[in-house]
Design a protein around this motif. Structure first.
Motif, PDB file in Angstrom:
ATOM      1  N   PHE A  76      -3.248 -22.775 -90.211  1.00 61.59           N
ATOM      2  CA  PHE A  76      -2.424 -21.571 -90.280  1.00 61.59           C
ATOM      3  C   PHE A  76      -2.759 -20.632 -89.117  1.00 61.59           C
ATOM      4  N   GLY A  77      -4.037 -20.595 -88.707  1.00 59.49           N
ATOM      5  CA  GLY A  77      -4.429 -19.790 -87.549  1.00 59.49           C
ATOM      6  C   GLY A  77      -3.774 -20.281 -86.275  1.00 59.49           C
ATOM      7  N   TRP A  78      -3.706 -21.601 -86.121  1.00 58.71           N
ATOM      8  CA  TRP A  78      -3.020 -22.195 -84.967  1.00 58.71           C
ATOM      9  C   TRP A  78      -1.546 -21.795 -84.968  1.00 58.71           C
ATOM     10  N   ALA A  79      -0.927 -21.816 -86.141  1.00 61.95           N
ATOM     11  CA  ALA A  79       0.503 -21.501 -86.242  1.00 61.95           C
ATOM     12  C   ALA A  79       0.782 -20.010 -86.027  1.00 61.95           C
ATOM     13  N   ALA A  80      -0.196 -19.157 -86.306  1.00 66.61           N
ATOM     14  CA  ALA A  80       0.024 -17.715 -86.195  1.00 66.61           C
ATOM     15  C   ALA A  80      -0.378 -17.139 -84.835  1.00 66.61           C
ATOM     16  N   ARG A  81      -1.012 -17.927 -83.996  1.00 66.88           N
ATOM     17  CA  ARG A  81      -1.442 -17.413 -82.691  1.00 66.88           C
ATOM     18  C   ARG A  81      -0.231 -17.254 -81.762  1.00 66.88           C
ATOM     19  N   PRO A  82      -0.423 -16.567 -80.650  1.00 65.14           N
ATOM     20  CA  PRO A  82       0.690 -16.421 -79.703  1.00 65.14           C
ATOM     21  C   PRO A  82       1.157 -17.775 -79.165  1.00 65.14           C
ATOM     22  N   LYS A  83       2.391 -17.841 -78.777  1.00 68.21           N
ATOM     23  CA  LYS A  83       3.007 -19.083 -78.298  1.00 68.21           C
ATOM     24  C   LYS A  83       2.308 -19.600 -77.037  1.00 68.21           C
TER      25      LYS A  83
END
Length: 146
Positions: A76-83
């Motif tokens: 989820f952290g990977w998905a929520a980080r900046p693009k």
């Protein structure tokens, strides 16, 4: 599972196959918990309910924290980080961001029986005995080790 698959594809070179296969069971359980609905709307409250369900299912505290919660927190952290080139910006917020990996209150703690190093009185006996050993020039590697 779609979120996990996107993470696994983007992180294939950075993670081991054993980690990815172990974490897939985490996301299967999370999919079961959500009833198959999209995790894009997964909230911190949902994450707390899932964690409580894991603990109620008699999972070991270490397994719940360091396999289930850690895996969810990472993905989820990977998905929520900046693009970036390999993903990110899929979620507005990581619902597991404020989770800590510590044990819950009342969990058994490891009892420390003694320190890891030798005590002074033990060193006073061991070191002179080691210095007193005389090895012959024909001593084998095993004899030297002893």
């Amino acid at each position: 599972m779609a979120l996990y698959r996107a993470w696994a594809k983007a992180n294939e070179a950075r993670t081991s196959a054993s980690t990815r296969s172990r974490w897939i069971s985490v996301f299967r359980d999370l999919e079961r918990f959500t009833g198959g609905k999209d995790v894009m709307g997964f909230s911190e409250e949902d994450a707390l309910k899932w964690r409580d369900e894991l603990r109620a299912a008699d999972r070991a505290e270490k397994t719940a924290n360091f396999q289930y919660i850690a895996a969810a927190k990472a993905v989820f952290g990977w998905a929520a980080r900046p693009k970036t080139d390999d993903g990110g910006a899929l979620l507005a917020v990581n619902p597991f961001a404020n989770f800590r990996m510590g044990a819950r209150n009342g969990a058994r703690k490891t009892i420390k029986l003694r320190e890891r190093s030798f005590r002074l009185e033990e060193m006073d006996k061991i070191l002179p005995a080691a210095r007193a050993v005389v090895l012959s020039s024909s001593a084998t590697g095993l004899a030297r080790a002893k």
